[in-house]
Motif scaffolding. Structure first.
Motif, short mmCIF file in Angstrom:
data_model
loop_
_atom_site.label_atom_id
_atom_site.label_comp_id
_atom_site.label_asym_id
_atom_site.label_seq_id
_atom_site.Cartn_x
_atom_site.Cartn_y
_atom_site.Cartn_z
N CYS A 1 0.87 -1.17 0.00
CA CYS A 1 0.00 0.00 0.00
C CYS A 1 0.91 1.23 0.00
O CYS A 1 1.96 1.23 0.65
N ALA A 2 0.50 2.27 -0.72
CA ALA A 2 1.32 3.47 -0.79
C ALA A 2 0.44 4.71 -0.87
O ALA A 2 -0.72 4.62 -1.29
N ALA A 3 1.02 5.84 -0.49
CA ALA A 3 0.27 7.10 -0.49
C ALA A 3 1.16 8.24 -0.92
O ALA A 3 2.39 8.23 -0.69
N LYS A 4 0.56 9.23 -1.54
CA LYS A 4 1.25 10.48 -1.83
C LYS A 4 0.24 11.60 -1.81
O LYS A 4 -0.92 11.41 -2.18
N GLY A 5 0.69 12.74 -1.37
CA GLY A 5 -0.20 13.90 -1.33
C GLY A 5 -0.43 14.39 -2.75
O GLY A 5 0.47 14.94 -3.36
N ALA A 6 -1.62 14.20 -3.26
CA ALA A 6 -1.94 14.62 -4.62
C ALA A 6 -3.44 14.88 -4.69
O ALA A 6 -4.22 13.93 -4.69
#
Length: 125
Positions: free
Chosen positions: A95-100
């Motif tokens: 699982c991964a996340a980035k502010g976008a």
């Protein structure tokens, strides 16, 4: 401190199903582009599916129509429903996340900032 914790992996036979979960903390879940990635031994990591803040999604061709991503903003949890699994789906799933805030940024090549430790999925023929 941001934490992403995956669960739900396991061993199944081809044609079976699994549901992965990713519990997120330390970030504004609804403001982040989220994604599921996988990496098999000897292969490069690949994007399985990404979901933007507006709910739009981008699937890898190999999993479209078999996998479904969803998220519960109230629970800060991301899901991946995997149906009709194939041996080639065997991999460590991350699982991964980035502010976008925009879908364009979510689906662009900008790197994901936060990563979980992964959960193993093994599909036998």
């Amino acid at each position: 401190q941001v934490q992403l914790v995956e669960s739900g992996g396991g061993s199944v036979q081809a044609g079976g199903s699994l549901r992965l979960s990713c519990a997120a903390s330390g970030l504004v879940f609804s403001s982040n582009c989220m994604g599921w990635f996988r990496q098999a031994p000897g292969k490069e990591r690949e994007a399985v599916v990404r979901i933007a803040t507006d709910g739009s999604t981008r699937y890898a061709d190999s999993v479209e129509d078999r996998f479904t991503i969803s998220k519960d903003n109230a629970k800060n949890t991301l899901y991946l429903q995997m149906n009709n699994l194939e041996p080639d789906d065997s991999a460590m799933y991350y699982c991964a996340a980035k502010g976008a805030l925009s879908a364009w940024l979510c689906f662009s090549g900008t790197p994901f900032r936060y990563w979980g430790q992964g959960t193993q999925v093994t599909v036998s023929s």
